[in-house]
Design a protein around this motif. Structure first.
Motif, mmCIF file in Angstrom:
data_model
loop_
_atom_site.group_PDB
_atom_site.id
_atom_site.type_symbol
_atom_site.label_atom_id
_atom_site.label_comp_id
_atom_site.label_asym_id
_atom_site.label_seq_id
_atom_site.Cartn_x
_atom_site.Cartn_y
_atom_site.Cartn_z
ATOM 1 N N UNK A 1 -14.145 -1.630 -9.708
ATOM 2 C CA UNK A 1 -15.049 -2.674 -9.235
ATOM 3 C C UNK A 1 -14.427 -4.044 -9.471
ATOM 4 N N UNK A 2 -13.814 -4.232 -10.636
ATOM 5 C CA UNK A 2 -13.164 -5.506 -10.941
ATOM 6 C C UNK A 2 -11.975 -5.756 -10.033
ATOM 7 N N UNK A 3 -11.225 -4.721 -9.696
ATOM 8 C CA UNK A 3 -10.100 -4.902 -8.775
ATOM 9 C C UNK A 3 -10.575 -5.459 -7.441
ATOM 10 N N UNK A 4 -11.692 -4.937 -6.940
ATOM 11 C CA UNK A 4 -12.254 -5.453 -5.693
ATOM 12 C C UNK A 4 -12.678 -6.901 -5.854
ATOM 13 N N UNK A 5 -13.349 -7.201 -6.968
ATOM 14 C CA UNK A 5 -13.847 -8.559 -7.174
ATOM 15 C C UNK A 5 -12.710 -9.562 -7.327
ATOM 16 N N UNK A 6 -11.687 -9.211 -8.115
ATOM 17 C CA UNK A 6 -10.594 -10.146 -8.388
ATOM 18 C C UNK A 6 -9.732 -10.418 -7.175
ATOM 19 N N UNK A 7 -9.534 -9.401 -6.334
ATOM 20 C CA UNK A 7 -8.607 -9.551 -5.205
ATOM 21 C C UNK A 7 -9.316 -9.679 -3.870
ATOM 22 N N UNK A 8 -10.650 -9.751 -3.888
ATOM 23 C CA UNK A 8 -11.442 -9.774 -2.653
ATOM 24 C C UNK A 8 -11.106 -8.565 -1.780
ATOM 25 N N UNK A 9 -10.828 -7.436 -2.432
ATOM 26 C CA UNK A 9 -10.528 -6.206 -1.722
ATOM 27 C C UNK A 9 -9.089 -6.052 -1.288
ATOM 28 N N UNK A 10 -8.266 -7.081 -1.498
ATOM 29 C CA UNK A 10 -6.875 -7.026 -1.026
ATOM 30 C C UNK A 10 -6.063 -5.945 -1.728
ATOM 31 N N UNK A 11 -6.453 -5.555 -2.941
ATOM 32 C CA UNK A 11 -5.675 -4.533 -3.640
ATOM 33 C C UNK A 11 -5.624 -3.237 -2.835
ATOM 34 N N UNK A 12 -6.650 -2.972 -2.028
ATOM 35 C CA UNK A 12 -6.656 -1.775 -1.186
ATOM 36 C C UNK A 12 -5.568 -1.863 -0.111
ATOM 37 N N UNK A 13 -5.417 -3.044 0.470
ATOM 38 C CA UNK A 13 -4.378 -3.255 1.486
ATOM 39 C C UNK A 13 -2.995 -3.115 0.850
ATOM 40 N N UNK A 14 -2.811 -3.709 -0.332
ATOM 41 C CA UNK A 14 -1.525 -3.618 -1.020
ATOM 42 C C UNK A 14 -1.180 -2.168 -1.353
ATOM 43 N N UNK A 15 -2.155 -1.417 -1.800
ATOM 44 C CA UNK A 15 -1.912 -0.020 -2.174
ATOM 45 C C UNK A 15 -1.609 0.833 -0.949
ATOM 46 N N UNK A 16 -2.281 0.573 0.162
ATOM 47 C CA UNK A 16 -1.963 1.286 1.405
ATOM 48 C C UNK A 16 -0.528 1.011 1.820
ATOM 49 N N UNK A 17 -0.137 -0.243 1.751
ATOM 50 C CA UNK A 17 1.234 -0.634 2.119
ATOM 51 C C UNK A 17 2.239 0.031 1.175
ATOM 52 N N UNK A 18 1.920 0.049 -0.097
ATOM 53 C CA UNK A 18 2.779 0.672 -1.098
ATOM 54 C C UNK A 18 3.012 2.146 -0.781
ATOM 55 N N UNK A 19 1.944 2.872 -0.497
ATOM 56 C CA UNK A 19 2.063 4.304 -0.222
ATOM 57 C C UNK A 19 2.838 4.548 1.066
ATOM 58 N N UNK A 20 2.687 3.659 2.050
ATOM 59 C CA UNK A 20 3.500 3.798 3.268
ATOM 60 C C UNK A 20 4.982 3.678 2.953
ATOM 61 N N UNK A 21 5.328 2.821 1.995
ATOM 62 C CA UNK A 21 6.737 2.680 1.608
ATOM 63 C C UNK A 21 7.233 3.922 0.855
ATOM 64 N N UNK A 22 6.360 4.510 0.054
ATOM 65 C CA UNK A 22 6.743 5.720 -0.693
ATOM 66 C C UNK A 22 7.020 6.886 0.251
ATOM 67 N N UNK A 23 6.247 6.966 1.344
ATOM 68 C CA UNK A 23 6.351 8.045 2.330
ATOM 69 C C UNK A 23 6.211 9.429 1.671
ATOM 70 N N UNK A 24 5.087 9.698 1.022
ATOM 71 C CA UNK A 24 4.900 11.020 0.416
ATOM 72 C C UNK A 24 4.918 12.119 1.474
ATOM 73 N N UNK A 25 5.544 13.234 1.135
ATOM 74 C CA UNK A 25 5.682 14.329 2.086
ATOM 75 C C UNK A 25 5.053 15.607 1.538
ATOM 76 N N UNK A 26 4.628 16.492 2.430
ATOM 77 C CA UNK A 26 3.991 17.734 1.987
ATOM 78 C C UNK A 26 4.886 18.520 1.032
ATOM 79 N N UNK A 27 4.317 18.934 -0.074
ATOM 80 C CA UNK A 27 5.011 19.813 -0.999
ATOM 81 C C UNK A 27 5.894 19.135 -2.021
#
Length: 248
Positions: A39-65
């Protein structure tokens, strides 16, 4: 701001303390804020932490298995995203209270197949070359000995494995830097008091950002741990950055 810690001390925000004291205090901080952390992450970043984390995971490119260690993964935000891609994710954190919150969130969302392990990033119990990728988001600045954590990340990765770190840094945008400094130092502790009932923990978390090595220095530390093809991707002028490297 205080001077650099002496060799037998480390920074806890703007204070200099022993390594043991920092580990204890950081543990207390996250035990205190665990239930309101997201809840604090949303409040402090105005929800931007979700965008940053999505971008981060796209860079990681997790693959099945593939096996991924998500260190300091506490409440599961990064792990949940990677699990959607079929990766076998082990969520590790030094703080059991944070892991408990993550397991409760996973159960509510019906997310299965994640591993949960209480671990110190500086002394992992996993065998050498156990993982295809190592991720850590907004956690490495709270580690007492960052160099030891990076060495452990290198050790547990397989050859060809990749390291990804999402962490706050210092924005270089004129004007925005000053505005963010004022916001973070004055308003974030007040939000912490209002939402989590804990201003001091959030004061530390802001101070820890200021004491974290600048982007070029942290990239050098990643290289010194043995990683190659290191890269820094600044976001919002460096307010947040994605660091990466490979184990050749």
């Amino acid at each position: 701001m205080s001077e650099q810690p002496s060799p037998d001390q480390v920074s806890f925000g703007y204070q200099e303390v022993s390594p043991e004291e920092k580990t204890r205090r950081v543990g207390a901080v996250f035990s205190s804020v665990a239930k309101k952390y997201d809840v604090m992450n949303d409040a402090m970043s105005a929800g931007l932490h979700r965008v940053w984390k999505d971008r981060f995971v796209r860079r990681v490119k997790p693959r099945p298995g593939e096996a991924i260690l998500d260190m300091a993964g506490g409440t599961g935000d990064i792990a949940f995203r990677m699990a959607r891609h079929g990766a076998q994710v082990t969520v590790s954190d030094i703080n059991q209270d944070m892991l408990d919150v993550g397991m409760e969130r996973a159960a509510r969302r019906g997310i299965e197949g994640l591993g949960w392990s209480c671990q110190n990033a500086e002394e992992l119990t996993f065998a050498d070359r156990s993982f295809d990728a190592y991720t850590i988001a907004f956690g490495i600045r709270n580690v007492t000995r960052i160099d030891a954590a990076l060495a452990e990340a290198f050790r547990v990765l397989r050859f060809g494995g990749r390291f990804f770190c999402l962490e706050f840094s210092t924005t270089q945008w004129p004007g925005f830097k000053e505005a963010y400094d004022a916001y973070s130092h004055h308003l974030v502790p007040r939000l912490g008091q209002m939402i989590a009932g804990d201003a001091e923990s959030y004061r530390y978390l802001i101070e820890s950002i200021r004491r974290f090595p600048p982007m070029p220095r942290f990239e050098q530390m990643i290289r010194e741990a043995g990683f190659t093809r290191t890269k820094v991707e600044p976001i919002l002028g460096g307010l947040v950055a994605i660091h990466s490297g490979w184990k050749a």
